[in-house]
Design a protein around this motif. Structure first.
Motif, PDB file in Angstrom:
ATOM      1  N   VAL A 131       0.846  -1.189   0.000  1.00  0.00           N
ATOM      2  CA  VAL A 131       0.000   0.000   0.000  1.00  0.00           C
ATOM      3  C   VAL A 131       0.882   1.239   0.000  1.00  0.00           C
ATOM      4  N   SER A 132       0.770   2.047  -1.043  1.00  0.00           N
ATOM      5  CA  SER A 132       1.601   3.234  -1.210  1.00  0.00           C
ATOM      6  C   SER A 132       1.347   4.270  -0.119  1.00  0.00           C
ATOM      7  N   SER A 133       2.348   5.085   0.140  1.00  0.00           N
ATOM      8  CA  SER A 133       2.169   6.215   1.055  1.00  0.00           C
ATOM      9  C   SER A 133       1.097   7.172   0.536  1.00  0.00           C
ATOM     10  N   LEU A 134       0.835   7.144  -0.779  1.00  0.00           N
ATOM     11  CA  LEU A 134      -0.189   8.004  -1.367  1.00  0.00           C
ATOM     12  C   LEU A 134      -1.598   7.615  -0.921  1.00  0.00           C
ATOM     13  N   ALA A 135      -1.733   6.452  -0.271  1.00  0.00           N
ATOM     14  CA  ALA A 135      -3.037   6.055   0.272  1.00  0.00           C
ATOM     15  C   ALA A 135      -3.334   6.755   1.590  1.00  0.00           C
ATOM     16  N   GLY A 136      -2.334   7.395   2.173  1.00  0.00           N
ATOM     17  CA  GLY A 136      -2.553   8.143   3.409  1.00  0.00           C
ATOM     18  C   GLY A 136      -2.897   7.276   4.598  1.00  0.00           C
ATOM     19  N   VAL A 137      -2.097   6.245   4.847  1.00  0.00           N
ATOM     20  CA  VAL A 137      -2.348   5.349   5.986  1.00  0.00           C
ATOM     21  C   VAL A 137      -1.795   6.014   7.247  1.00  0.00           C
ATOM     22  N   LEU A 138      -2.655   6.716   7.959  1.00  0.00           N
ATOM     23  CA  LEU A 138      -2.235   7.554   9.074  1.00  0.00           C
ATOM     24  C   LEU A 138      -2.641   7.013  10.437  1.00  0.00           C
ATOM     25  N   ASN A 139      -3.346   5.871  10.471  1.00  0.00           N
ATOM     26  CA  ASN A 139      -3.772   5.323  11.763  1.00  0.00           C
ATOM     27  C   ASN A 139      -3.996   3.819  11.642  1.00  0.00           C
ATOM     28  N   SER A 140      -4.241   3.171  12.770  1.00  0.00           N
ATOM     29  CA  SER A 140      -4.364   1.719  12.791  1.00  0.00           C
ATOM     30  C   SER A 140      -5.622   1.241  12.066  1.00  0.00           C
ATOM     31  N   SER A 141      -6.679   2.037  12.085  1.00  0.00           N
ATOM     32  CA  SER A 141      -7.901   1.632  11.373  1.00  0.00           C
ATOM     33  C   SER A 141      -7.636   1.503   9.880  1.00  0.00           C
ATOM     34  N   ALA A 142      -6.845   2.424   9.328  1.00  0.00           N
ATOM     35  CA  ALA A 142      -6.496   2.355   7.907  1.00  0.00           C
ATOM     36  C   ALA A 142      -5.651   1.117   7.625  1.00  0.00           C
ATOM     37  N   VAL A 143      -4.699   0.820   8.508  1.00  0.00           N
ATOM     38  CA  VAL A 143      -3.878  -0.381   8.329  1.00  0.00           C
ATOM     39  C   VAL A 143      -4.748  -1.630   8.342  1.00  0.00           C
ATOM     40  N   LEU A 144      -5.658  -1.727   9.305  1.00  0.00           N
ATOM     41  CA  LEU A 144      -6.518  -2.903   9.422  1.00  0.00           C
ATOM     42  C   LEU A 144      -7.451  -3.037   8.220  1.00  0.00           C
ATOM     43  N   PHE A 145      -7.886  -1.894   7.660  1.00  0.00           N
ATOM     44  CA  PHE A 145      -8.715  -1.915   6.458  1.00  0.00           C
ATOM     45  C   PHE A 145      -7.957  -2.561   5.300  1.00  0.00           C
ATOM     46  N   PHE A 146      -6.727  -2.121   5.057  1.00  0.00           N
ATOM     47  CA  PHE A 146      -5.950  -2.677   3.949  1.00  0.00           C
ATOM     48  C   PHE A 146      -5.507  -4.112   4.243  1.00  0.00           C
ATOM     49  N   LYS A 147      -5.262  -4.399   5.506  1.00  0.00           N
ATOM     50  CA  LYS A 147      -4.908  -5.770   5.887  1.00  0.00           C
ATOM     51  C   LYS A 147      -6.040  -6.725   5.528  1.00  0.00           C
ATOM     52  N   LYS A 148      -7.268  -6.294   5.745  1.00  0.00           N
ATOM     53  CA  LYS A 148      -8.434  -7.119   5.423  1.00  0.00           C
ATOM     54  C   LYS A 148      -8.537  -7.356   3.912  1.00  0.00           C
ATOM     55  N   LEU A 149      -8.079  -6.387   3.118  1.00  0.00           N
ATOM     56  CA  LEU A 149      -8.100  -6.556   1.658  1.00  0.00           C
ATOM     57  C   LEU A 149      -7.089  -7.604   1.185  1.00  0.00           C
TER      58      LEU A 149
END
Length: 343
Positions: A131-149
């Motif tokens: 997941v690129s830095s351009l996705a703006g992963v700024l918190n754990s909820s965003a990480v968990l969202f992409f992890k689920k993908l």
């Protein structure tokens, strides 16, 4: 922790690997994808950089680069990192990804668009996505969202502090890989949320000569402006803050105006945070600048490798930080804080 270096040619790949790069990332200038609407063909960049010196020119060159890297036991990642693509381009991007998989066997694709990530993993279950830095992963909820993908790695934006990163990684888990920015380019804002054009002479926000002025409220006019300009907040006036902003632009955003310190490039840096990155389990350290000259890329790899090697000798964190500052050769600038990713 791995050294991740930007690359734009096979020759660069050979040099960067020889100097210590463990991983490489690149874009490709296959021409642009076409978005046909009515009778108009509109060119879409396939990654965050336009076609030119920042990209590998074609699939044949990419294949040679990947073959060389794999022969040395190194990995290559390909960027498809526009923050978002029109959905009617997804089919063309999927066809391109399948062609790359068939001919080049890159180790992962760096993608920002969540919809594209979901589609690629669904259509090609064995694909590896960072997941690129351009996705703006700024918190754990965003990480968990992409992890689920189903992604494998998160590339964090450049200005997240180590304390915040640790909380995110602790919650998201050790089964993901994590990547952070370590050297070179800065950004005035959070890049993933920025819509400033970098064309026609560059982004205005990068210009230290940009002039700022206070607009007076309707009541009071010039008098109100004078009061605002001379009002001190935390001991600093408006002019003080503007000068501080310009100093940061010059040293951090413009990389010291393009100058090199005693030996290594100036510009944004996270070397002092290496002990914290090691302890929280960061996988890769990203050197920024696909468009930079090869000499700067090599110097950046050499600098990072030198400090990493010193840290691996089990020196204390403060010793590593002091060694990093001495090695970079810009102690006064390091002391200013204007070049720190860890602000």
């Amino acid at each position: 922790m791995n050294i991740l270096a930007p690359v734009s040619s096979v020759k660069e790949a050979e040099q960067l690997i020889a100097h210590g790069a463990d991983e490489l990332y690149c874009g490709i200038g296959l021409g642009a994808l076409k978005n046909r609407q009515g009778n108009t063909d509109r060119e879409i960049w396939i990654n965050r950089r336009e076609s030119g010196n920042a990209n590998i020119p074609d699939l044949e060159s990419l294949s040679l680069l990947v073959d060389h890297a794999h022969a040395q036991g190194k990995k290559v990642y390909l960027t498809l990192n526009q923050p978002g693509y029109a959905q009617d381009l997804y089919g063309e991007i999927l066809a391109f990804v399948r062609e790359v998989k068939k001919s080049c066997q890159v180790d992962a694709f760096i993608v920002a668009d969540p919809g594209l990530i979901r589609m690629l993993i669904r259509k090609e279950p064995d694909i590896v996505i960072h997941v690129s830095s351009l996705a703006g992963v700024l918190n754990s909820s965003a990480v968990l969202f992409f992890k689920k993908l189903g992604v494998k790695r998160i590339v964090f934006p450049r200005y997240l502090e180590a304390e915040t990163l640790k909380k995110i990684v602790d919650r998201a888990g050790e089964d993901l890989e994590y990547e952070v920015f370590i050297l070179n380019d800065g950004c005035m804002f959070e890049e993933s949320h920025c819509h400033v054009s970098h064309q026609f002479g560059g982004a205005f926000c990068h210009n230290p000569a940009w002039r700022y002025k206070l607009i007076p409220p309707e009541e009071g006019g010039v008098l109100e402006t004078w009061k605002l300009r001379n009002l001190k907040i935390a001991g600093e006036t408006f002019e003080d803050n503007v000068e501080e902003l310009k100093r940061w632009q010059w040293l951090g955003i413009k990389n010291g105006g393009g100058y090199i310190g005693a030996k290594y490039p100036l510009g944004m840096c996270g070397l002092c945070t290496l002990p914290e990155y090691r302890d929280m389990g960061i996988t890769s350290l990203k050197i920024v600048g696909r468009e930079a000259p090869l000499s700067k890329k090599i110097k950046s790899v050499q600098l990072l490798k030198k400090v990493l090697d010193y840290q691996r000798e089990e020196h204390l964190p403060d010793e590593v930080r002091d060694y990093a500052r001495r090695t970079k050769g810009a102690r006064m600038l390091c002391g200013s804080g204007y070049m720190c990713y860890e602000r």
